[in-house]
Scaffold this active site. Structure first.
Site, PDB file in Angstrom:
ATOM      1  CG  HIS A  17      -3.449  -9.403  -1.623  1.00 21.37           C
ATOM      2  ND1 HIS A  17      -3.011  -8.509  -0.671  1.00 21.37           N
ATOM      3  CD2 HIS A  17      -2.971 -10.605  -1.241  1.00 21.37           C
ATOM      4  CE1 HIS A  17      -2.280  -9.140   0.240  1.00 21.37           C
ATOM      5  NE2 HIS A  17      -2.248 -10.417  -0.094  1.00 21.37           N
TER       6      HIS A  17
ATOM      7  CD  GLN B 180       1.743  -7.257   0.453  1.00 15.41           C
ATOM      8  OE1 GLN B 180       2.585  -6.378   0.574  1.00 15.41           O
ATOM      9  NE2 GLN B 180       1.278  -7.926   1.498  1.00 15.41           N
TER      10      GLN B 180
ATOM     11  CB  CYS C 278     -18.897 -14.616 -13.410  1.00 14.61           C
ATOM     12  SG  CYS C 278     -20.147 -15.872 -13.030  1.00 14.61           S
TER      13      CYS C 278
ATOM     14  CG  ASN D 135       7.326   0.015   4.637  1.00 15.05           C
ATOM     15  OD1 ASN D 135       6.437   0.234   3.798  1.00 15.05           O
ATOM     16  ND2 ASN D 135       7.044  -0.258   5.897  1.00 15.05           N
TER      17      ASN D 135
ATOM     18  CB  ALA E  42      -0.929  -0.010   1.212  1.00  9.85           C
TER      19      ALA E  42
ATOM     20  CB  CYS F 294     -23.237 -18.472 -16.271  1.00 15.77           C
ATOM     21  SG  CYS F 294     -22.316 -17.778 -14.874  1.00 15.77           S
TER      22      CYS F 294
ATOM     23  CG  ASP G  33      -3.557   0.568  -6.437  1.00 15.84           C
ATOM     24  OD1 ASP G  33      -2.966   0.186  -7.475  1.00 15.84           O
ATOM     25  OD2 ASP G  33      -2.970   0.843  -5.382  1.00 15.84           O
TER      26      ASP G  33
ATOM     27  CB  CYS H  76     -22.513 -13.755 -14.624  1.00 15.82           C
ATOM     28  SG  CYS H  76     -21.761 -14.119 -16.223  1.00 15.82           S
TER      29      CYS H  76
ATOM     30  CB  SER I  35       5.105  -4.467   1.597  1.00 19.38           C
ATOM     31  OG  SER I  35       4.493  -5.534   2.312  1.00 19.38           O
TER      32      SER I  35
END
Length: 272
Positions: free
Chosen positions: A136, A116, A144, A234, A39, A171, A119, A168, A209
């Protein structure tokens, strides 16, 4: 109590020193780079860290995957949150750190980017899709749960506003944002690709991270076990700082300003 940096570690807190250090990544000193982004790389693009204090998960409990499957109310709640996140995502543009990774990938030095984040900013930056692994998932479109077909989020808004969870049109299965939800199984193929690349790299970069969410948090240790150098960029301390040869605490986007000769031109193309 905050732990002190390992005495064998290079600890960088000044922007000039950080910029000088990261410049070597583009110089060919490392030929098999793997990067993990979290993030922190996107907060400087205006996307909040949803896990941090004050983030969305501190005020609203996440919808569990099994609840999404079982209850219409939970499906609608999850969809409403996706639209809320869309507002952040639609205003955000890739920053210099995103673009630096594109430079590294196009130069052939960055072999795999594991993210991760959900966005879509790596795609927006023009990062090569065949080198990108989203462990992620991705929250900028839907899939679907029955047939795997793709659907656009905005097209589902009228249905949600009418009080119905989208299904969906091929289906009839439930549509869900393509992000991995709490309680949902992690994607085996993506994790396998990430692990194989990590075992083969000579440099593992962590960008933004906190290294507390598994299984991504085990990748830097796997790289070190296989002889790679670990560099962590970080804002806060991570549990794996002691394994790193270098820890950098400067803002990511500012650290990678003017990284590589192509950066300014590429940023103009994406954001102009």
């Amino acid at each position: 109590m905050r732990s002190l940096p390992d005495l064998t570690m290079t600890f960088i807190t000044s922007l000039p020193e950080a910029r000088h250090f990261v410049a070597q990544f583009h110089g060919g000193a490392y030929r098999q780079i793997v990067a993990l982004t979290g993030a922190g790389i996107s907060t400087e693009s205006g996307i909040p860290d949803f896990r941090s204090p004050g983030g969305i998960w501190s005020t609203r409990h996440p919808v569990q995957y099994q609840d999404f499957l079982a209850f219409e109310e939970s499906r609608l709640e999850d969809w409403e949150r996706r639209f809320e996140m869309m507002d952040f995502f639609s205003r955000a543009v890739p920053n210099a750190a995103h673009m630096a990774l594109v430079v590294l990938a196009r130069s052939g030095f960055l072999k795999r980017l594991v993210t991760q984040n959900v966005d879509g900013l790596h795609q927006a930056s023009g990062f090569p899709q065949d080198c990108l692994t989203e462990i992620h998932g991705n929250s900028t479109y839907a899939t679907c749960l029955s047939c795997g077909g793709r659907a656009e989020l905005e097209a589902q808004r009228p249905c949600v506003e009418a009080g119905r969870s989208p299904v969906c049109d091929r289906c009839g299965g439930y549509l869900k944002a393509a992000v991995i939800s709490f309680g949902q199984e992690m994607p085996e193929r993506e994790l396998r690709v990430a692990a194989v690349a990590t075992q083969d790299c000579d440099l593992f970069l962590v960008l933004g991270s906190s290294l507390v969410v598994q299984p991504a948090a085990c990748l830097p240790a796997l790289a070190v076990q296989n002889g790679a150098e670990l560099v962590i960029l970080n804002a806060q301390e991570t549990p794996l700082d002691s394994l790193a040869s270098t820890v950098i605490r400067t803002p990511l986007a500012q650290t990678f300003v003017n990284f590589g000769e192509e950066l300014a031109q590429m940023t103009q193309m994406v954001c102009g």
